[in-house]
Design a protein around this motif. Structure first.
Motif, mmCIF file in Angstrom:
data_model
loop_
_atom_site.group_PDB
_atom_site.id
_atom_site.type_symbol
_atom_site.label_atom_id
_atom_site.label_comp_id
_atom_site.label_asym_id
_atom_site.label_seq_id
_atom_site.Cartn_x
_atom_site.Cartn_y
_atom_site.Cartn_z
ATOM 1 N N THR A 32 0.723 -1.288 -0.051
ATOM 2 C CA THR A 32 -0.376 -0.413 -0.036
ATOM 3 C C THR A 32 0.953 0.964 0.249
ATOM 4 O O THR A 32 1.673 2.144 1.237
ATOM 5 C CB THR A 32 -0.637 -0.342 1.356
ATOM 6 O OG1 THR A 32 -1.699 -1.135 1.185
ATOM 7 C CG2 THR A 32 -1.891 1.048 1.147
ATOM 8 N N SER A 73 -6.619 -1.534 5.224
ATOM 9 C CA SER A 73 -5.952 -2.076 3.603
ATOM 10 C C SER A 73 -7.221 -3.148 3.679
ATOM 11 O O SER A 73 -7.656 -3.517 3.160
ATOM 12 C CB SER A 73 -4.479 -2.513 3.053
ATOM 13 O OG SER A 73 -3.761 -1.256 3.163
ATOM 14 N N GLN A 76 -10.208 -1.640 2.463
ATOM 15 C CA GLN A 76 -10.472 -0.825 1.572
ATOM 16 C C GLN A 76 -10.650 0.277 1.960
ATOM 17 O O GLN A 76 -11.566 1.204 1.553
ATOM 18 C CB GLN A 76 -11.525 -1.302 0.612
ATOM 19 C CG GLN A 76 -10.313 -2.619 -0.110
ATOM 20 C CD GLN A 76 -11.225 -2.790 -1.261
ATOM 21 O OE1 GLN A 76 -11.390 -2.191 -1.926
ATOM 22 N NE2 GLN A 76 -11.397 -4.357 -1.697
ATOM 23 N N LYS A 80 -6.827 8.514 0.998
ATOM 24 C CA LYS A 80 -5.875 9.392 -0.702
ATOM 25 C C LYS A 80 -5.126 9.637 0.486
ATOM 26 O O LYS A 80 -4.965 10.928 1.552
ATOM 27 C CB LYS A 80 -6.705 10.313 -1.368
ATOM 28 C CG LYS A 80 -7.749 8.944 -1.765
ATOM 29 C CD LYS A 80 -8.462 9.910 -2.921
ATOM 30 C CE LYS A 80 -9.450 9.337 -3.443
ATOM 31 N NZ LYS A 80 -10.800 9.052 -4.166
ATOM 32 N N PRO A 81 -3.685 10.478 -0.365
ATOM 33 C CA PRO A 81 -3.586 9.445 -1.520
ATOM 34 C C PRO A 81 -3.219 8.435 -1.787
ATOM 35 O O PRO A 81 -2.171 7.843 -2.562
ATOM 36 C CB PRO A 81 -2.735 10.619 -2.638
ATOM 37 C CG PRO A 81 -1.653 11.186 -1.242
ATOM 38 C CD PRO A 81 -2.649 11.169 -0.107
ATOM 39 N N GLY A 82 -3.505 7.387 -0.179
ATOM 40 C CA GLY A 82 -3.539 5.937 -0.308
ATOM 41 C C GLY A 82 -3.649 5.475 -1.241
ATOM 42 O O GLY A 82 -4.949 5.036 -1.980
ATOM 43 N N ARG A 83 -2.854 3.848 -2.487
ATOM 44 C CA ARG A 83 -3.672 3.826 -2.824
ATOM 45 C C ARG A 83 -3.006 1.671 -2.532
ATOM 46 O O ARG A 83 -1.935 1.796 -2.761
ATOM 47 C CB ARG A 83 -3.717 3.641 -3.426
ATOM 48 C CG ARG A 83 -4.269 2.569 -5.779
ATOM 49 C CD ARG A 83 -4.595 3.531 -6.783
ATOM 50 N NE ARG A 83 -3.217 4.680 -7.068
ATOM 51 C CZ ARG A 83 -2.314 3.912 -7.511
ATOM 52 N NH1 ARG A 83 -2.695 2.834 -8.105
ATOM 53 N NH2 ARG A 83 -1.641 4.694 -8.200
ATOM 54 N N VAL A 85 -1.561 -1.617 -3.947
ATOM 55 C CA VAL A 85 -0.848 -1.380 -5.367
ATOM 56 C C VAL A 85 -0.444 -3.284 -5.806
ATOM 57 O O VAL A 85 -0.962 -3.739 -6.526
ATOM 58 C CB VAL A 85 0.161 -0.786 -5.479
ATOM 59 C CG1 VAL A 85 -0.149 1.066 -5.844
ATOM 60 C CG2 VAL A 85 1.313 -0.870 -4.649
ATOM 61 N N SER A 110 -14.585 -0.764 -4.148
ATOM 62 C CA SER A 110 -14.640 -0.365 -2.701
ATOM 63 C C SER A 110 -15.844 -0.562 -2.473
ATOM 64 O O SER A 110 -16.166 -0.809 -1.059
ATOM 65 C CB SER A 110 -13.487 0.614 -2.500
ATOM 66 O OG SER A 110 -13.519 1.216 -0.711
#
Ligand code: SF4
Length: 355
Positions: A32, A73, A76, A80-83, A85, A110
């Protein structure tokens, strides 16, 4: 609208029935990252761990090691700006007909019906700061009632009665009156109890508790830990307990995952971690716990340096700039992988073969 429980609804592939010790949740190679203007922050960078039915996994590490981001995570709910990956989060459950099914949570959108069913229903979370986790403009009772209605078929009146019952179960006195109160009218300990009531009111199979006692005094902390353990035993759920406090880990956990800079560096049953720690970071954490047997004025050992910012991750083993057992020419060259060093005991360090 009521969310249908995942175990009753998901049309996914049927898996092989898990054996008695199969995990209910497996996090595998989770990445993440936060995409900031200054660069990419690798908050979780290949973390892997598992949670077993009815057991407590303690995730421990210093602030900034990625433990809370890993927990968010799972649901979900990374800010932001987390993602997320990369990686897999495999959730095992039984459907209406009693058959075992597996779902990779990360494959679900999500905002999908299934993900909403999991989030708060199958898997609940208690947050670090209960005061800021409740809405300040709605009464605790309204928030509890809405949560129950979202994940069950109860009507308003029955859900309200269930909310009062839950406040009573978590030890809030005079629950029929307190249900009308707003979060600011409760003490920190009572607010945390109300948050536990909200998390458990949907009968989750997994509870994630993110530093649930950090903001509390030690007496209230002990009460909350006892309450969580009693409710866990009553509900038969699994728990992920996140903390930086190894004393709390010793009290609540069955298994432990030690995290450093976004990765699990050691995992083992709790007694094994305390009696036979293998990773230099775990050993350093354990020796920095205050002891009543220490001599007066004896300095408490500390870990040299500080945890690097995840944006400036050191090459090779991320612990090498602070490691007392650093081997020049090896540790800064490549990253060690988790390898078995005993029964249910894994470590990632070049001191051990296979890493
Ligand atoms: Fe220390 Fe090297 Fe092991 Fe990393 S790999 S923990 S630097 S001995």
């Amino acid at each position: 609208m009521t969310e249908t429980r995942l175990r009753d609804a998901m049309p996914t592939a049927i898996g092989t029935p898990p054996d008695a010790v199969a995990p209910i949740l497996q996090v595998q190679n989770l990445h993440t990252h936060f995409f900031t203007g200054e660069g990419i922050v690798h908050a979780v960078d290949g973390a892997s761990f598992a949670v077993h039915p009815g057991k407590t996994l303690g995730i421990v590490g210093e602030s900034g090691c990625g433990k809370s981001v890993a927990a968010k995570s799972i649901l979900q709910i990374v800010d932001k700006p987390g993602r997320i990956v990369d990686g897999e989060i495999l959730y095992t459950y039984t459907d209406k007909s009693g058959r075992y099914r597996h779902e990779n949570i990360l494959s679900l959108p999500s905002d999908s019906r299934q993900m909403k069913s999991i989030r708060g229903g199958e898997i609940s979370m208690i947050f670090q700061e209960p005061m800021s986790s409740f809405s300040p403009i709605h009464s605790v009772g309204n928030q509890l009632t809405e949560t129950i209605r979202l994940h069950t078929d109860m009507d308003q009146r029955t859900a309200r009665e269930a909310a009062i019952e839950w406040l009573s179960r978590v030890g809030i006195p005079n629950p029929a009156r307190r249900v009308e109160e707003y979060p600011y009218q409760m003490s920190g300990g009572q607010c945390q109890r109300a948050m536990i009531a909200m998390a458990l009111s949907t009968n989750p199979r997994i509870l994630i508790a993110d530093e649930p006692t950090t903001a509390l005094d030690v007496t209230t902390q002990a009460q909350i830990l006892n309450l969580l353990q009693r409710l866990q035993a009553e509900q038969g759920m699994a728990m992920i307990f996140i903390t930086h406090d190894l004393g709390v880990i010793a009290e609540v956990a069955d298994e432990v995952a030690v995290m450093y800079l976004g990765r699990v560096v050691e995992r083992a049953p709790v007694q094994e971690i305390f009696r036979n720690p293998q990773h230099p970071y775990t050993r350093a954490l354990l020796t920095s716990i205050p002891s009543i047997e220490a001599q007066p004025r004896q300095r408490l050992p500390t870990i040299s340096g500080s945890i690097p910012h995840p944006q400036n991750r050191p090459p090779g083993c991320p612990f090498h700039p602070r490691c007392p057992e650093y081997m020049a020419g090896t540790c800064e060259q490549k990253e060690p992988q988790l390898a078995s060093v005993g029964t249910n005991h894994e470590v990632s360090c070049f001191l051990y073969p296979g890493c």
